[in-house]
Design an enzyme around this catalytic site. Structure first.
Site, mmCIF file in Angstrom:
data_model
loop_
_atom_site.group_PDB
_atom_site.id
_atom_site.type_symbol
_atom_site.label_atom_id
_atom_site.label_comp_id
_atom_site.label_asym_id
_atom_site.label_seq_id
_atom_site.Cartn_x
_atom_site.Cartn_y
_atom_site.Cartn_z
ATOM 1 N N GLU A 1 0.816 -1.201 0.000
ATOM 2 C CA GLU A 1 0.000 0.000 0.000
ATOM 3 C C GLU A 1 0.864 1.271 0.000
ATOM 4 O O GLU A 1 1.753 1.432 0.832
ATOM 5 C CB GLU A 1 -0.925 -0.028 1.225
ATOM 6 C CG GLU A 1 -1.849 1.154 1.367
ATOM 7 C CD GLU A 1 -2.711 1.391 0.145
ATOM 8 O OE1 GLU A 1 -3.330 0.441 -0.347
ATOM 9 O OE2 GLU A 1 -2.745 2.545 -0.341
ATOM 10 N N THR B 1 -5.634 1.225 -5.651
ATOM 11 C CA THR B 1 -5.116 -0.140 -5.484
ATOM 12 C C THR B 1 -5.730 -1.078 -6.518
ATOM 13 O O THR B 1 -5.030 -1.885 -7.131
ATOM 14 C CB THR B 1 -5.440 -0.708 -4.089
ATOM 15 O OG1 THR B 1 -5.012 0.212 -3.111
ATOM 16 C CG2 THR B 1 -4.755 -2.046 -3.862
ATOM 17 N N HIS C 1 -1.446 3.128 4.664
ATOM 18 C CA HIS C 1 -2.488 3.831 3.906
ATOM 19 C C HIS C 1 -2.708 5.200 4.525
ATOM 20 O O HIS C 1 -2.617 5.350 5.734
ATOM 21 C CB HIS C 1 -3.779 3.009 3.947
ATOM 22 C CG HIS C 1 -4.808 3.447 2.941
ATOM 23 N ND1 HIS C 1 -5.497 4.633 3.053
ATOM 24 C CD2 HIS C 1 -5.235 2.859 1.806
ATOM 25 C CE1 HIS C 1 -6.314 4.747 2.022
ATOM 26 N NE2 HIS C 1 -6.172 3.690 1.240
ATOM 27 N N ASP D 1 1.809 -0.034 -4.849
ATOM 28 C CA ASP D 1 0.623 0.039 -5.711
ATOM 29 C C ASP D 1 0.465 1.401 -6.388
ATOM 30 O O ASP D 1 0.105 1.485 -7.559
ATOM 31 C CB ASP D 1 -0.664 -0.381 -4.972
ATOM 32 C CG ASP D 1 -1.000 0.467 -3.759
ATOM 33 O OD1 ASP D 1 -0.187 1.345 -3.376
ATOM 34 O OD2 ASP D 1 -2.089 0.251 -3.183
ATOM 35 N N HIS D 2 0.762 2.482 -5.657
ATOM 36 C CA HIS D 2 0.571 3.839 -6.197
ATOM 37 C C HIS D 2 1.146 4.830 -5.220
ATOM 38 O O HIS D 2 1.561 4.450 -4.114
ATOM 39 C CB HIS D 2 -0.917 4.118 -6.435
ATOM 40 C CG HIS D 2 -1.755 3.834 -5.220
ATOM 41 N ND1 HIS D 2 -1.787 4.674 -4.142
ATOM 42 C CD2 HIS D 2 -2.543 2.779 -4.893
ATOM 43 C CE1 HIS D 2 -2.582 4.167 -3.221
ATOM 44 N NE2 HIS D 2 -3.050 3.001 -3.629
HETATM 45 C C1 GP9 Z 1 -8.681 -1.098 0.234
HETATM 46 C C2 GP9 Z 1 -7.233 -0.917 0.062
HETATM 47 C C3 GP9 Z 1 -6.884 0.514 -0.123
HETATM 48 O O1 GP9 Z 1 -9.092 -2.406 0.272
HETATM 49 O O2 GP9 Z 1 -6.791 -1.712 -0.958
HETATM 50 O O3 GP9 Z 1 -7.374 0.996 -1.299
HETATM 51 P P1 GP9 Z 1 -6.881 2.375 -1.936
HETATM 52 O O4 GP9 Z 1 -7.598 3.462 -1.218
HETATM 53 O O5 GP9 Z 1 -5.415 2.483 -1.752
HETATM 54 O O6 GP9 Z 1 -7.258 2.248 -3.352
HETATM 55 MN MN MN Z 2 -3.692 1.503 -2.286
#
Ligand code: GP9
Ligand code: MN
Length: 633
Positions: A252, A296, A411, A470-471
């Protein structure tokens, strides 16, 4: 209004009874997570708004008996809709979608267990219907209304005003609620079950129409293009991991700038840094995240399909029913068992549906874990507990398997318990950036612990382990603090694009020839790269990626907004930059003076836009339903 005093119109009574019941169901029978008083408030008002909206329509009927008829049948129908959602929710912790309703097989699944999902006290949910029914039959004279035009218009205006108010507050609480659409639970929480169904119906019909009008013949152009861009040579690494398990960790919000970097004089990611040096690891230092609004889920989409996410909305949500030829599906044909581990709601990003379409065998969501106050923070289970609790499942799998792990702790807004903090936050005006470093370090430790557990259980030697950010985690809103941290005067569009880099590690135990890979690459390239490492041919696949170990690559990384990166140029916010210097190519005549190329970004931009369009055509038209991949794989 021409209403006599003693009359309380039935549509008002119906609104109140029905709304109170709906609220009780929302609050006590669905398990909706309410994070603050605002959300509590929205949940309280939306049943009243929806009920008024529906029942107030009765005032338009001239005849009393029709009015009464409308009210009782609407109450019954509304209750049946609510109740079916409740029964479905008890089985799936999710709300019904129109497309699921049309899929008889899904309902069949429910059929066998339906008796366990119905409770005796559910009868109480029909008490208001019975009351409305009774009143509408027996007290028709007293309870019907006969408004003048102005009264009717007032009722209508009132309904619309209430609805607009509800949507406005909901959008304030969840910005982009309607455009990003991440979760059915969020929608229901904010606008209610009924408006959610209407929204879902509109979205679905849009998707279905595009699908119906899809042009199959486009596939030949697309295939031709794919042939052009696919790597023709076989890399030296083709098949080096044949038959091995694939363990993929989506981390994340992990950005690349933390790798081999420090904060307050301390290393941020000691474990990942050690991987960079590790002889079994390929570390891609110019690897870009290509996600759009689906975050994500978009990164997952890119990795599994090597197709682009959509420019607005989350493709996981809007096109979860499409045909794909995804990584898990292709691995399944080679005997792999495919699972996802992610300790969050199953419905978030529509994962519960999309994972089926992608060919996953099982999704270990939140309920597969023991989540306590002590082992969770922010979005849920902490990463260390997450990996630890996943081990027993992983050990039970027959090999080879493909398992994807999606972490959560790092996150936004990067909360971390004091006791989990091993480095101090940064010191700038942005708390988001400040707190980012300790949570990144926490996740780095969780990854190290996971590696050790894999080694202890012997899974390690038989697997390849991929770690990918992921980003981005730090948005442009924090540019001032970011420039302070990076020691730059300001963050230019060029820098902004460079900040989209996320780390990619491919760790192949025992391979011994790992190195740092510097060519530009992106999430779109992951699928063919991994398949080739596992010795699986992709010649007949339709994907927009390249094998990152091959020298024959198309040479650009495209972003959803049309920006791109090549070895020589960066195109960001309509400006063409020299990638080496970070300076715009000559602004007046757009000439890259050094290389004597005029307007060097223009021809690449054309290719980028063309490729994005092809990818969109595949998704909007659900074109893979016309391709028989099983023949070719
Ligand atoms: C939610 C997690 C976070 O299940 O994968 O999502 P994001 O906000 O990073 O897209
Ligand atoms: Mn994410």
């Amino acid at each position: 209004m021409n209403v006599k005093r003693r009359k309380i119109p039935l549509f008002i009574i119906a609104t109140l009874l029905f709304a109170i019941k709906t609220y009780i169901i929302y609050r006590f029978m669905f398990n909706l997570e309410l994070e603050n008083t605002m959300q509590e408030f929205i949940l309280l008002i939306n049943p009243f708004v929806s009920a008024f909206l529906i029942f107030a329509m009765s005032v338009w009927f001239k005849s009393q008996s029709r009015q009464m008829n409308f009210l009782r049948h609407t109450a019954l129908l509304g209750t049946l809709i609510l109740y079916s959602n409740l029964v479905f929710y008890r089985a799936n912790t999710d709300f019904i979608t129109i497309s699921q309703m049309l899929q008889v097989s899904n309902m069949g699944d429910l059929g066998s267990s339906i008796l366990t999902l119905i409770k005796l006290y559910d009868v109480l949910l029909f008490v208001d219907v019975a009351t409305i029914w009774y009143l509408s039959k027996k007290k028709q004279d007293k309870m019907a209304v006969n408004y003048h035009k102005s009264g009717k218009a007032f009722a209508l205006a009132m309904s619309l005003l209430l609805l607009a108010g509800n949507f406005f507050i909901a959008e304030m609480e969840r910005p982009q609620l309607f455009t990003r659409t991440f979760d059915r639970e969020y929608l229901v929480k904010n606008i209610g079950v009924f408006n959610y169904h209407i929204y879902d119906a509109i979205m679905q019909s849009k998707v279905k129409t595009q699908r119906v009008f899809a042009d199959e013949s486009k596939l030949s152009d697309i295939s031709e293009y794919i042939n052009e861009i696919q790597s023709k040579d076989q890399s030296d690494f083709y098949g080096v991991a044949e038959g091995k398990n694939l363990i993929f960790i989506s981390v994340e919000s992990l950005q690349n700038f933390v790798i081999n970097n420090e904060v307050n004089g301390e290393e941020i990611t000691p474990f990942l840094n050690s991987l960079v040096e590790n002889e079994d690891t390929f570390y891609f230092e110019n690897f870009y995240s290509q996600v759009a609004q689906g975050r994500t889920s978009d990164s997952e989409f890119l990795v599994e399909n090597s197709l682009y996410p959509l420019s607005s909305g989350a493709v996981f949500f809007t096109h979860g029913q499409n045909e794909y030829n995804a990584l898990p599906e292709q691995l399944k044909e080679k005997g792999y068992y495919n699972t996802v581990f992610h300790a969050n709601n199953r419905s978030f990003w529509n994962r519960d549906q999309m994972y089926k379409s992608l060919g996953y065998d099982y999704y270990y969501g939140e309920e597969a874990y023991e989540v306590t106050e002590n082992n969770s923070i922010g979005w849920g289970l902490k990463d260390k507990a997450f990996f630890e609790q996943s081990m027993k499942y992983l050990q039970s799998f027959e090999q080879p398997f493909y398992s994807k792990f999606i972490t959560l702790t790092n996150h936004f807004p990067f909360n971390l318990d004091e006791k989990d903090r091993t480095i101090e936050p940064y010191n700038s005006n942005s708390n988001t950036l400040n707190n980012y470093f300790p949570t990144v370090r926490y996740t780095d430790e969780a990854l190290e612990q996971f590696f050790n557990q894999l080694k202890d259980t012997g899974i390690y030697e038989d697997s390849i382990i991929v770690i990918m950010g992921d980003h981005f985690g730090i948005s442009e809103n924090h540019n001032k603090s970011m420039s302070q941290y990076l020691g730059k005067e300001k963050i230019t569009p060029y820098d902004q694009l460079q900040l989209l880099r996320v780390p990619l590690f491919i760790h192949i135990p025992g391979s011994g020839n790992g190195k740092v890979m510097s060519d530009v690459s992106g999430q779109i390239d992951v699928k063919p790269t991994l398949l080739h490492l596992l010795g699986i041919e992709t010649e007949n696949d339709i994907n927009f990626g390249n094998d990152l170990f091959s020298d024959d690559r198309k040479g650009f990384v495209a972003f959803r907004n049309g920006d791109f990166v090549t070895e020589s140029y960066v195109s960001a916010s309509s400006t063409c930059y020299n990638r080496q210097t970070g300076e715009p190519v000559d602004e007046n005549n757009n000439l890259d003076v050094e290389n004597k190329v005029k307007n060097p970004c223009a021809p690449i931009k054309k290719k980028v836009m063309n490729e994005l369009e092809y990818s969109d055509e595949i998704i909007y038209g659900d074109l893979f339903r016309f391709v028989d991949f099983s023949k070719s794989n």
